[in-house]
Design a protein around this motif. Structure first.
Motif, PDB file in Angstrom:
ATOM      1  N   GLY A   1     -14.432  18.845  -3.051  1.00 19.28           N
ATOM      2  CA  GLY A   1     -13.812  17.747  -3.778  1.00 19.28           C
ATOM      3  C   GLY A   1     -12.374  17.505  -3.384  1.00 19.28           C
ATOM      4  N   GLY A   2     -11.842  16.416  -3.870  1.00 21.71           N
ATOM      5  CA  GLY A   2     -10.469  16.045  -3.593  1.00 21.71           C
ATOM      6  C   GLY A   2     -10.148  14.719  -4.251  1.00 21.71           C
ATOM      7  N   SER A   3      -8.887  14.355  -4.244  1.00 24.30           N
ATOM      8  CA  SER A   3      -8.451  13.154  -4.944  1.00 24.30           C
ATOM      9  C   SER A   3      -7.313  12.490  -4.189  1.00 24.30           C
ATOM     10  N   ILE A   4      -7.331  11.165  -4.152  1.00 25.63           N
ATOM     11  CA  ILE A   4      -6.214  10.382  -3.638  1.00 25.63           C
ATOM     12  C   ILE A   4      -5.842   9.354  -4.701  1.00 25.63           C
ATOM     13  N   VAL A   5      -4.573   9.305  -5.058  1.00 29.05           N
ATOM     14  CA  VAL A   5      -4.052   8.262  -5.936  1.00 29.05           C
ATOM     15  C   VAL A   5      -3.274   7.306  -5.049  1.00 29.05           C
TER      16      VAL A   5
ATOM     17  N   THR B   1       0.842  -1.198   0.000  1.00 34.26           N
ATOM     18  CA  THR B   1       0.000   0.000   0.000  1.00 34.26           C
ATOM     19  C   THR B   1       0.874   1.243   0.000  1.00 34.26           C
ATOM     20  N   ARG B   2       0.614   2.145  -0.932  1.00 33.28           N
ATOM     21  CA  ARG B   2       1.439   3.352  -1.047  1.00 33.28           C
ATOM     22  C   ARG B   2       0.591   4.511  -1.565  1.00 33.28           C
ATOM     23  N   ILE B   3       0.616   5.629  -0.831  1.00 35.06           N
ATOM     24  CA  ILE B   3      -0.072   6.843  -1.282  1.00 35.06           C
ATOM     25  C   ILE B   3       0.822   7.550  -2.304  1.00 35.06           C
ATOM     26  N   ILE B   4       0.316   7.735  -3.507  1.00 37.49           N
ATOM     27  CA  ILE B   4       1.084   8.399  -4.557  1.00 37.49           C
ATOM     28  C   ILE B   4       0.898   9.916  -4.468  1.00 37.49           C
ATOM     29  N   SER B   5      -0.365  10.349  -4.322  1.00 33.98           N
ATOM     30  CA  SER B   5      -0.644  11.781  -4.213  1.00 33.98           C
ATOM     31  C   SER B   5      -1.995  11.964  -3.543  1.00 33.98           C
ATOM     32  N   ALA B   6      -2.179  13.144  -2.974  1.00 35.58           N
ATOM     33  CA  ALA B   6      -3.456  13.473  -2.330  1.00 35.58           C
ATOM     34  C   ALA B   6      -3.642  14.979  -2.381  1.00 35.58           C
ATOM     35  N   SER B   7      -4.897  15.403  -2.590  1.00 39.64           N
ATOM     36  CA  SER B   7      -5.164  16.834  -2.645  1.00 39.64           C
ATOM     37  C   SER B   7      -6.640  17.081  -2.380  1.00 39.64           C
TER      38      SER B   7
ATOM     39  N   ASP C   1     -17.388   7.328 -13.865  1.00 38.07           N
ATOM     40  CA  ASP C   1     -16.908   7.742 -15.181  1.00 38.07           C
ATOM     41  C   ASP C   1     -15.465   8.220 -15.112  1.00 38.07           C
ATOM     42  N   GLY C   2     -14.725   7.971 -16.182  1.00 33.08           N
ATOM     43  CA  GLY C   2     -13.354   8.444 -16.284  1.00 33.08           C
ATOM     44  C   GLY C   2     -12.342   7.510 -15.668  1.00 33.08           C
ATOM     45  N   GLY C   3     -12.767   6.291 -15.307  1.00 33.51           N
ATOM     46  CA  GLY C   3     -11.827   5.329 -14.752  1.00 33.51           C
ATOM     47  C   GLY C   3     -11.469   5.582 -13.301  1.00 33.51           C
ATOM     48  N   ARG C   4     -12.150   6.518 -12.656  1.00 32.63           N
ATOM     49  CA  ARG C   4     -11.888   6.790 -11.248  1.00 32.63           C
ATOM     50  C   ARG C   4     -12.875   6.008 -10.382  1.00 32.63           C
ATOM     51  N   PHE C   5     -12.654   6.073  -9.067  1.00 30.28           N
ATOM     52  CA  PHE C   5     -13.479   5.327  -8.130  1.00 30.28           C
ATOM     53  C   PHE C   5     -13.998   6.255  -7.036  1.00 30.28           C
TER      54      PHE C   5
ATOM     55  N   ARG D   1      -3.155  -8.852  -7.262  1.00 31.79           N
ATOM     56  CA  ARG D   1      -2.183  -7.983  -7.920  1.00 31.79           C
ATOM     57  C   ARG D   1      -2.287  -6.562  -7.370  1.00 31.79           C
ATOM     58  N   VAL D   2      -1.211  -5.814  -7.511  1.00 34.73           N
ATOM     59  CA  VAL D   2      -1.181  -4.414  -7.095  1.00 34.73           C
ATOM     60  C   VAL D   2      -1.685  -3.542  -8.234  1.00 34.73           C
ATOM     61  N   HIS D   3      -2.597  -2.634  -7.916  1.00 34.17           N
ATOM     62  CA  HIS D   3      -3.143  -1.703  -8.907  1.00 34.17           C
ATOM     63  C   HIS D   3      -3.068  -0.284  -8.351  1.00 34.17           C
ATOM     64  N   ARG D   4      -2.982   0.656  -9.255  1.00 39.29           N
ATOM     65  CA  ARG D   4      -3.015   2.076  -8.889  1.00 39.29           C
ATOM     66  C   ARG D   4      -4.390   2.630  -9.260  1.00 39.29           C
ATOM     67  N   VAL D   5      -5.065   3.234  -8.270  1.00 38.05           N
ATOM     68  CA  VAL D   5      -6.412   3.765  -8.515  1.00 38.05           C
ATOM     69  C   VAL D   5      -6.492   5.193  -7.992  1.00 38.05           C
ATOM     70  N   GLU D   6      -7.388   5.954  -8.574  1.00 41.37           N
ATOM     71  CA  GLU D   6      -7.680   7.308  -8.101  1.00 41.37           C
ATOM     72  C   GLU D   6      -9.074   7.301  -7.478  1.00 41.37           C
ATOM     73  N   ILE D   7      -9.151   7.770  -6.226  1.00 43.10           N
ATOM     74  CA  ILE D   7     -10.418   7.817  -5.504  1.00 43.10           C
ATOM     75  C   ILE D   7     -10.802   9.286  -5.327  1.00 43.10           C
ATOM     76  N   ILE D   8     -12.035   9.617  -5.654  1.00 45.31           N
ATOM     77  CA  ILE D   8     -12.496  11.006  -5.543  1.00 45.31           C
ATOM     78  C   ILE D   8     -13.651  11.098  -4.555  1.00 45.31           C
TER      79      ILE D   8
END
Length: 765
Positions: A641-645, A621-627, A729-733, A758-765
């Motif tokens: 709003g905000g986003s975590i990758v 588990t690794r936080i790539i970015s957050a805002s 929509d847009g491939g986000r979660f 498997r390890v996946h990278r996702v963006e959560i909004i």
């Protein structure tokens, strides 16, 4: 309702009971030839050492209720030679005849039984609460009142005894300064006036303020050399009330008010009325609560008072945002915070007659359901109504000493200590159910609570009350919530970021139980506390919609319990916080009794059945970015709003048997499992509607593991936990819930997907 069986206790004929040794303390055994000095097998001469207690005498109990040594009033009258029985009969008859505790129609009488309570025997299974009670009793300079439980029923002479309808606690005590009672179990307590005026209240508060000023270095240090006055205050000098704008840096003592606005329109300051407010405000035009607070402030000899509705320009977004950003300082540096705890609105006032609640309804309903389950009888007839009773003491007749009896004021002693049960005090302390007030009383160095029962003092060092029950007790709560002294001493936690993050999560658990008029204020109402935490967390650690960047992966593991509560939290379209933040849900309300479940690691072991939990983040588990997008100038306020990758082990869970994954899944090569393959996976959705909106497939993201060690265990119990995600929509979660899976020997043969995903990278909004 059938009669409750009562078995008369046998005469005690063993060695004296050593209470100290029962609590695990060292003590020398008494001589074997000693016998207890008691002669009465009914009341045991009010000697707490010999009165049977639950852990020694489990047979003295009622169905479904706490085991007690119950004494019927008829037994108290059997032996007139026993002074203790005669005293108890006289005391409780006096209370009953006062008509203050129950209504007695013509031709009826009250049948009752009593149980003398041992303060060292708490009903609660919370080890932390028991320790607090014992420590408080040992540190007490004077003995406390005798607590007695009473059950009663109103009936006619020839009516069948159909069970007891009401249960409540009373206390028996000697007033301060009176001759001591002849029984050691009857201690000293303070008299609580039924209807004090502002001058009488101010006189008591003055004494408490003086003691704090002279003896509490911690409280004084928090305020420094003097308080900076807020931008606007009400000036009470020269017999007038005027709104004034202060010069920057001006110092002075001021009172800050914590109050409920209520449903009626309060007096406010707007751009249209500010000039009028600065010319002067007539006292009689102010709401009753404001009038009472002005009178108390003048009684204290103080010149300034800060009231939000008058000192912040209403309907002015810029002024509100500016003042809410400095709210932490306004309360932290006030000389005294006056909390109108008893008032649900500004027009009620806070100096009316004192009262307590005969809250027997819950007990009667529980008992009725237990003994009549499956019956066609009308249970409502056996359930009494909850009533308000005047706080008043009655002198026990026939005694040379001044000994008094009154209803126990449980709410004033529990409301500030037990955040989980705050809704039990909705009648007597409605202010404490307000989210804004949580921050105000947490940040103030000292507060006076004008409770329905009595006044309660809480500063960063100690607590006090008019009846003296709380005198000398630390403001450390029951361990389940965040205590005032923890918040006051966060500066001492700077070397332990884990403790700071844990305390913040506990604070959020507390406030999700509370109410707001505007749910959009959920984050602004905590902005003052967030500002304080930011001062002690590592430099530049970002605050992300109620979560902290330094422990962000762990912070994501909040659980709302929404899937098990039909009226639990909801997700309103108007909410602007991102789905991964607890602030994206609407909290509070009568069905929020369980609130948010979030913090485990930093709390003490609170109950004997609980284990000690530790958390470990999964290595993948690794936080790539957050805002987050902050609205306005207050970086701890409203967000849009905000986003975590984030990267981590992830799998698709097909919910319905026979269903297949979507033809166009949002992620390639994702591990897919059928939900029914393993029975150890628990899906906890955020809201009651999240489950129905999830669709045929959800995505589980693994965050980390909790290991819980119970007493006597050879190895810990492990629970994997993470987020339930839904593609948009847009491939986000978006987050729609929290999952947990047991990892034990008994599930080894099941499909534990976290080991192979498997390890996946996702963006959560």
């Amino acid at each position: 309702m059938p009669k409750r069986r009562h078995q008369k206790p046998p005469v005690y004929d063993g060695p004296p009971i050593d209470r100290a040794s029962e609590e695990g303390e060292e003590s020398s055994p008494p001589p074997r030839h000693r016998r207890p000095p008691t002669k009465c097998s009914t009341c045991f001469d009010l000697d707490l050492r010999y009165i049977p207690q639950p852990h020694k005498n489990p047979n003295f109990c009622s169905y479904g209720q706490v085991a007690r040594h119950w004494i019927p009033s008829t037994d108290l009258a059997k032996d007139p030679s026993c002074a203790s029985c005669s005293f108890l009969k006289s005391a409780f008859d006096t209370l009953i005849n006062s008509r203050g505790v129950t209504e007695i129609p013509p031709g009826k009488h009250v049948s009752y039984m009593i149980a003398i309570l041992d303060r060292n025997d708490d009903d609660s299974e919370d080890d932390f609460a028991k320790k607090r009670m014992r420590d408080a009793a040992r540190n007490k300079e004077t003995s406390k009142s005798l607590k007695v439980e009473m059950r009663c029923i109103v009936k006619g002479e020839k009516e069948k005894d159909d069970g007891f309808q009401e249960e409540f606690q009373v206390e028996i005590y000697s007033p301060l300064g009176a001759e001591p009672a002849p029984w050691k179990s009857i201690g000293v307590a303070g008299e609580v006036p039924t209807k004090p005026n502002a001058e009488e209240c101010a006189a008591i508060i003055k004494l408490w303020l003086q003691d704090c000023d002279q003896n509490h270095e911690f409280c004084k240090a928090k305020q420094g050399t003097g308080e900076f006055l807020p931008k606007r205050v009400l000036d009470l000098s020269d017999g007038q009330i005027r709104l004034v704008e202060t010069t920057p840096g001006k110092r002075g003592h001021y009172v800050a008010l914590s109050h409920c606005w209520g449903k009626e329109q309060l007096m406010t300051t707007t751009r249209a009325t500010i000039a009028e407010r600065m010319r002067g405000i007539a006292l009689e035009q102010m709401p009753k609560t404001f009038q009472d607070v002005v009178a108390i402030t003048r009684g204290l000899g103080l010149q300034y008072v800060w009231i939000d509705s008058l000192c912040i320009i209403q309907q002015d977004a810029a002024d509100w945002e500016q003042q809410s950003a400095v709210m932490a300082d306004i309360y932290a540096y006030c000389y005294l915070n006056i909390a109108t705890t008893r008032a649900a609105g500004g027009h009620e006032g806070c100096l009316g007659p004192r009262w307590t609640v005969r809250d027997s309804l819950a007990w009667a309903a529980q008992f009725s359901r237990a003994v009549r389950r499956g019956s066609d009888d009308d249970n409502s007839k056996s359930i009494s109504k909850t009533r308000k009773c005047e706080v008043q003491s009655f002198k026990v007749p026939g005694m040379q000493q001044d000994i008094r009896i009154r209803l126990a004021m449980k709410s004033s002693h529990e409301a500030l200590q037990t955040p989980r049960w705050i809704r039990n005090h909705v009648d007597t302390a409605p202010l404490l159910l307000r989210t804004w007030v949580y921050q105000e009383r947490s940040l103030s160095a000292r507060s006076i609570h004008l409770h329905a029962n009595e006044m309660v003092w809480v500063c960063d060092v100690t607590q006090r009350c008019e009846c003296k029950e709380l005198d000398g007790t630390p403001p450390d709560g029951d361990g389940w919530g965040a205590s005032k002294d923890q918040i006051a001493k966060i500066g001492a936690m700077t070397a332990d970021n884990k403790a700071l993050h844990g305390l913040w999560r506990t604070i959020v658990e507390d406030v999700t139980l509370l109410d707001l008029t505007y749910e959009s204020d959920r984050l602004p109402a905590l902005s003052g506390l967030a500002y304080r935490f930011a001062e002690y967390l590592p430099k530049n650690e970002r605050y992300l919609a109620g979560l902290w960047e330094g422990d962000l992966a762990r912070d994501l593991l909040w659980e709302s319990g929404g899937s098990t509560q039909t009226a639990g939290p909801t997700r309103d379209r108007k909410m602007t916080a991102p789905s991964w933040s607890w602030a994206s849900l609407v909290w509070g309300g009568d069905d929020s009794a369980n609130g948010l479940k979030w913090e485990h690691e930093t709390k003490p072991k609170l109950a004997k059945w609980a284990g000690i939990k530790t958390y470990k983040q999964d290595a993948r588990t690794r936080i790539i970015s957050a805002s987050v997008n902050v609205e306005g100038q207050n970086k701890y306020g409203i967000v849009s709003g905000g986003s975590i990758v984030i990267e981590g082990a992830l799998c698709a869970v097909v919910l319905k048997k026979g269903a297949t994954q979507a033809s166009n899944p949002p992620l390639a090569n994702v591990t897919t499992v059928q939900y029914g393959v393993f029975n150890s996976l628990h899906l906890n959705y955020d809201t009651p509607t999240s489950a129905s909106s999830a669709g045929g497939t959800i995505y589980c993201l693994f965050i980390g593991s909790f290991s819980e060690m119970f007493d006597g265990d050879d190895k810990p119990h492990v629970m994997h936990e993470g987020l339930i995600l839904k593609p948009v929509d847009g491939g986000r979660f978006v987050r729609i819930g929290h999952w947990a899976q047991h990892i034990e020997d008994w599930v080894d043969h099941k499909d534990v997907w976290t080991r192979k995903s498997r390890v996946h990278r996702v963006e959560i909004i």
